[in-house]
Scaffold this active site. Structure first.
Site, PDB file in Angstrom:
ATOM      1  N   CYS A  44       0.836  -1.213   0.000  1.00 42.22           N
ATOM      2  CA  CYS A  44       0.000   0.000   0.000  1.00 42.22           C
ATOM      3  C   CYS A  44       0.867   1.259   0.000  1.00 42.22           C
ATOM      4  CB  CYS A  44      -0.930   0.011   1.211  1.00 42.22           C
ATOM      5  SG  CYS A  44      -2.084  -1.366   1.246  1.00 42.22           S
TER       6      CYS A  44
HETATM    7  C1  BEZ Z   1       0.493  -4.613   1.813  1.00 44.97           C
HETATM    8  O1  BEZ Z   1       0.113  -3.500   1.482  1.00 44.97           O
HETATM    9  O2  BEZ Z   1       1.651  -4.947   1.722  1.00 44.97           O
HETATM   10  C2  BEZ Z   1      -0.490  -5.609   2.351  1.00 44.97           C
HETATM   11  C3  BEZ Z   1      -1.657  -5.192   2.960  1.00 44.97           C
HETATM   12  C4  BEZ Z   1      -2.531  -6.129   3.475  1.00 44.97           C
HETATM   13  C5  BEZ Z   1      -2.251  -7.462   3.364  1.00 44.97           C
HETATM   14  C6  BEZ Z   1      -1.095  -7.884   2.719  1.00 44.97           C
HETATM   15  C7  BEZ Z   1      -0.214  -6.957   2.204  1.00 44.97           C
END
Ligand code: BEZ
Length: 211
Positions: A44
């Site tokens: 994210c």
């Molecule tokens: C991420 O943004 O890396 C992420 C967010 C939620 C679950 C898995 C990865």
């Protein structure tokens, strides 16, 4: 389930740039509403940095961008510092704090068999008529390609302005297709330079210029 051609549901929200009513915020522009699963997570963080870097490209196309997750406003504000620090691009578009999941539920951004609590990576492209033009869903583990979102917007805007569609893997400047709903007589008026008909239903023309 929200489907293409539906009016994008209206809502009120708290954002990092103040409270909004979604339809008023769209205000006759194109818009992209996209969700991410969680603040302070790695993929994210890269995505939000990528959108901030591409913001001038969205602006150039007259497209407003807004992000969303179920995190509170205070988390968004603290995380914004991490995005600027690690991605080299500070947040330059609003992020919705949807702690009560009202908007996530309204748009179907939570897919319970993927996660009960987190939004998936949804993207909604909405036209100036407030109708949904594109939706896509990525899993939490895969960061999206926001250049592809820009490519789709280019295609959507060409269709809206010039009655053309774009072929597979089309890129800016390549030939486009006269939409099947435009008969040859009408097409002659719109494309006086003519077209190349590979089949009667497959009529290629150079990409029209932006007005
Ligand atoms: C991420 O943004 O890396 C992420 C967010 C939620 C679950 C898995 C990865």
């Amino acid at each position: 389930m929200l489907q293409l051609g539906d009016i994008a549901p209206d809502f009120e929200a708290q954002t990092t740039e103040g409270p909004i009513r979604f339809h008023d915020w769209i205000e006759g522009s194109w818009a992209v509403l996209f969700s991410h699963p969680k603040d302070f997570t790695p993929v994210c963080t890269t995505e939000l940095g990528a959108v901030a870097r591409l913001k001038p490209e969205f602006d150039r196309r007259g497209v407003k961008v807004i992000g969303l997750s179920v995190d509170p406003l205070q988390d968004h504000r603290v995380w914004a510092g991490d995005i600027a620090e690690t991605q080299g691009h500070a947040l330059n578009f609003p992020l919705i704090a949807d702690s009560d999941r009202k908007i996530s539920d309204l748009y179907g951004m939570i897919h319970p068999n993927a996660s009960d609590t987190l939004t998936v990576r949804s993207v909604y492209v909405i036209g100036p008529d407030k109708k949904l033009k594109l939706s896509l869903t990525y899993p939490a583990s895969t960061g999206r390609n926001f250049n592809e979102i820009l490519r789709v917007i280019d295609s959507l805007q060409l269709t809206a302005e010039h009655s053309v569609a774009t072929p597979a893997d089309w890129r800016q400047g390549e030939d486009v297709i006269i939409v099947p709903s435009l008969g040859d007589d009408e097409a002659k008026k719109k494309f006086p330079g003519g077209w190349k008909a590979l089949k009667p239903y497959l009529r290629m023309v150079p990409q029209p210029r932006r007005p």
